[in-house]
Motif scaffolding. Sequence first.
Motif, mmCIF file in Angstrom:
data_model
loop_
_atom_site.group_PDB
_atom_site.id
_atom_site.type_symbol
_atom_site.label_atom_id
_atom_site.label_comp_id
_atom_site.label_asym_id
_atom_site.label_seq_id
_atom_site.Cartn_x
_atom_site.Cartn_y
_atom_site.Cartn_z
ATOM 1 N N GLY B 123 0.798 -1.219 0.000
ATOM 2 C CA GLY B 123 0.000 0.000 0.000
ATOM 3 C C GLY B 123 0.829 1.266 0.000
ATOM 4 N N ILE B 124 2.140 1.130 -0.154
ATOM 5 C CA ILE B 124 2.971 2.325 -0.320
ATOM 6 C C ILE B 124 3.863 2.115 -1.531
ATOM 7 C CG2 ILE B 124 3.022 2.946 2.138
ATOM 8 C CD1 ILE B 124 5.921 1.825 2.138
ATOM 9 N N ALA B 125 4.235 3.238 -2.169
ATOM 10 C CA ALA B 125 5.206 3.152 -3.256
ATOM 11 C C ALA B 125 6.568 2.871 -2.644
ATOM 12 C CB ALA B 125 5.226 4.473 -4.028
ATOM 13 N N PRO B 126 7.424 2.096 -3.335
ATOM 14 C CA PRO B 126 8.746 1.785 -2.773
ATOM 15 C C PRO B 126 9.515 3.033 -2.365
ATOM 16 C CG PRO B 126 8.364 0.530 -4.784
ATOM 17 C CD PRO B 126 7.191 1.460 -4.634
ATOM 18 N N GLU B 127 9.314 4.134 -3.089
ATOM 19 C CA GLU B 127 10.050 5.357 -2.765
ATOM 20 C C GLU B 127 9.615 5.930 -1.421
ATOM 21 O OE1 GLU B 127 9.535 3.978 -6.324
ATOM 22 O OE2 GLU B 127 7.942 5.404 -5.862
ATOM 23 N N GLU B 128 8.406 5.550 -0.977
ATOM 24 C CA GLU B 128 7.902 6.088 0.291
ATOM 25 C C GLU B 128 8.415 5.303 1.495
ATOM 26 O OE1 GLU B 128 3.581 6.837 0.454
ATOM 27 O OE2 GLU B 128 3.588 6.179 -1.639
ATOM 28 N N ALA B 129 9.016 4.155 1.262
ATOM 29 C CA ALA B 129 9.450 3.329 2.396
ATOM 30 C C ALA B 129 10.502 4.077 3.198
ATOM 31 C CB ALA B 129 10.014 2.010 1.878
ATOM 32 N N ARG B 130 10.398 3.993 4.519
ATOM 33 C CA ARG B 130 11.344 4.721 5.381
ATOM 34 C C ARG B 130 11.366 4.093 6.764
ATOM 35 N NH1 ARG B 130 6.541 7.036 4.596
ATOM 36 N NH2 ARG B 130 5.383 7.661 6.453
ATOM 37 N N MET B 131 12.433 4.322 7.461
ATOM 38 C CA MET B 131 12.535 3.903 8.854
ATOM 39 C C MET B 131 11.565 4.736 9.685
ATOM 40 S SD MET B 131 16.680 3.664 8.957
ATOM 41 C CE MET B 131 16.905 3.085 10.632
ATOM 42 N N GLY B 132 10.972 4.103 10.677
ATOM 43 C CA GLY B 132 10.079 4.829 11.579
ATOM 44 C C GLY B 132 8.617 4.804 11.177
ATOM 45 N N MET B 133 8.310 4.258 9.979
ATOM 46 C CA MET B 133 6.899 4.162 9.569
ATOM 47 C C MET B 133 6.116 3.358 10.597
ATOM 48 S SD MET B 133 6.719 3.231 5.513
ATOM 49 C CE MET B 133 7.639 1.701 5.688
ATOM 50 N N ARG B 134 4.902 3.824 10.879
ATOM 51 C CA ARG B 134 4.024 3.060 11.774
ATOM 52 C C ARG B 134 3.103 2.194 10.914
ATOM 53 N NH1 ARG B 134 4.465 1.851 16.717
ATOM 54 N NH2 ARG B 134 2.225 2.113 17.044
ATOM 55 N N VAL B 135 3.058 0.903 11.228
ATOM 56 C CA VAL B 135 2.306 -0.031 10.384
ATOM 57 C C VAL B 135 1.404 -0.919 11.229
ATOM 58 C CG1 VAL B 135 3.988 -0.077 8.480
ATOM 59 C CG2 VAL B 135 4.252 -1.649 10.422
ATOM 60 N N GLN B 136 0.420 -1.468 10.551
ATOM 61 C CA GLN B 136 -0.642 -2.250 11.197
ATOM 62 C C GLN B 136 -0.806 -3.554 10.416
ATOM 63 O OE1 GLN B 136 -3.355 -1.413 13.631
ATOM 64 N NE2 GLN B 136 -3.774 -3.598 13.243
ATOM 65 N N ALA B 137 -0.970 -4.661 11.155
ATOM 66 C CA ALA B 137 -1.115 -5.963 10.490
ATOM 67 C C ALA B 137 -2.428 -6.034 9.731
ATOM 68 C CB ALA B 137 -1.051 -7.093 11.509
ATOM 69 N N ARG B 138 -2.354 -6.625 8.557
ATOM 70 C CA ARG B 138 -3.569 -6.976 7.814
ATOM 71 C C ARG B 138 -3.651 -8.503 7.830
ATOM 72 N NH1 ARG B 138 -5.854 -5.104 2.955
ATOM 73 N NH2 ARG B 138 -7.534 -6.499 2.351
ATOM 74 N N TRP B 139 -4.591 -9.025 8.625
ATOM 75 C CA TRP B 139 -4.696 -10.471 8.797
ATOM 76 C C TRP B 139 -5.458 -11.094 7.634
ATOM 77 C CZ3 TRP B 139 -2.579 -12.952 13.113
ATOM 78 C CH2 TRP B 139 -2.100 -12.108 14.124
ATOM 79 N N VAL B 140 -5.284 -12.384 7.441
ATOM 80 C CA VAL B 140 -6.057 -13.096 6.425
ATOM 81 C C VAL B 140 -7.472 -13.313 6.946
ATOM 82 C CG1 VAL B 140 -4.021 -14.254 5.477
ATOM 83 C CG2 VAL B 140 -5.337 -15.370 7.295
ATOM 84 N N ALA B 141 -8.361 -13.816 6.077
ATOM 85 C CA ALA B 141 -9.729 -14.131 6.494
ATOM 86 C C ALA B 141 -9.698 -15.273 7.511
ATOM 87 C CB ALA B 141 -10.570 -14.517 5.280
ATOM 88 N N ASP B 142 -10.773 -15.363 8.318
ATOM 89 C CA ASP B 142 -10.832 -16.372 9.386
ATOM 90 C C ASP B 142 -10.538 -17.784 8.885
ATOM 91 O OD1 ASP B 142 -11.358 -14.520 11.269
ATOM 92 O OD2 ASP B 142 -13.498 -15.005 11.515
ATOM 93 N N ASP B 143 -11.109 -18.114 7.734
ATOM 94 C CA ASP B 143 -10.959 -19.505 7.272
ATOM 95 C C ASP B 143 -9.563 -19.768 6.702
ATOM 96 O OD1 ASP B 143 -11.159 -18.014 4.982
ATOM 97 O OD2 ASP B 143 -12.778 -19.201 4.078
#
Lengths: 148, 172
Positions: B123-143
Amino acid sequence: MDVLSAPYVLEYTYQRSTGPVIGRFLTALRDGRLEGVRTTTGRVLMPPLEYDPATGEATGEPVPLPPDGVVTTWAWVATPRPGHPLDRPFAWALIRIDGADTAMLHAVDAGAADAMRTGMRVTARWRAERTGSILDLACFVPVAGEAP
Amino acid sequence: MSDDAPDAAATAAPVTMVPSHVRLTYTVTAGRHLSSYLRALADRRIVGGRCPVCTKVYLPARGACPTCGVPADQPVEVADRGTVTTFCVIRIPFEAAPFPPPYVAVAILLDGADMPIFHLVRGIAPEEARMGMRVQARWVADDQLGPTLASIRWFELSGEPDAAYETYANHL
Ligand SMILES: [Zn+2]
């Protein structure tokens, strides 16, 4: 508590360049022929090497060899493993091809360990579909008619 | 040669290359502590182990603290969000790549943990990647949940401001 376990496969699909000397050897195998190489001192190396281990000098011209030789030493494999050249018990053997001064490692399909002995004569069994690989030489087999 | 072999010129050419495949088929046994970490993932939980002496939370739990030499087996649930400590942009395709490149692989220090885990950020362009970014897990569906880190599909930006360098400087 039960511990988890899972299969884990590591696979590297490398290709290797052969260089001119091994390439020529493999090309001959694809043609169903054995070909060694002569050193500057006149010895014949089979399988061929790029350099003479005795002198370090580059080896010279190829030497056509017959598909026959003699077992100089061997070890029986009672339980072949995946990837072995044969799926039944066989011998790993050093085989000195007639006309060569060195021995090559390959499999001997002898049926049973008591059919093996040092000094026995063997001949090459070729694969029908050959690709330019040491496995084009399926294995060696005892020369028919020779007493075990 | 069979009749359907490639053209004669190719098969008659001198051999210059040989396949040299290596294939190693292991069975990996996770052990007690890694097993509890993996089982928790099937439950959408991320569980490490705390050392009672230095209080570091190892993720995954490793059973013993390598610094203190004592059992580090106090289970601690950590957050499924955290701070990217380092990253790498993968630009070269390879057979087992999870996505067509370019994509971003990261080390994430989850809130409550002292060891970063490795995962992907989408969900980010490679150029936007940086140290210190805050991120959140995206889990798979229950099944699709299972005892594997693949229960987390990837991480996405959480929307929080970047973390200050000092907050993760000791976890690089
Ligand atoms: Zn400790």
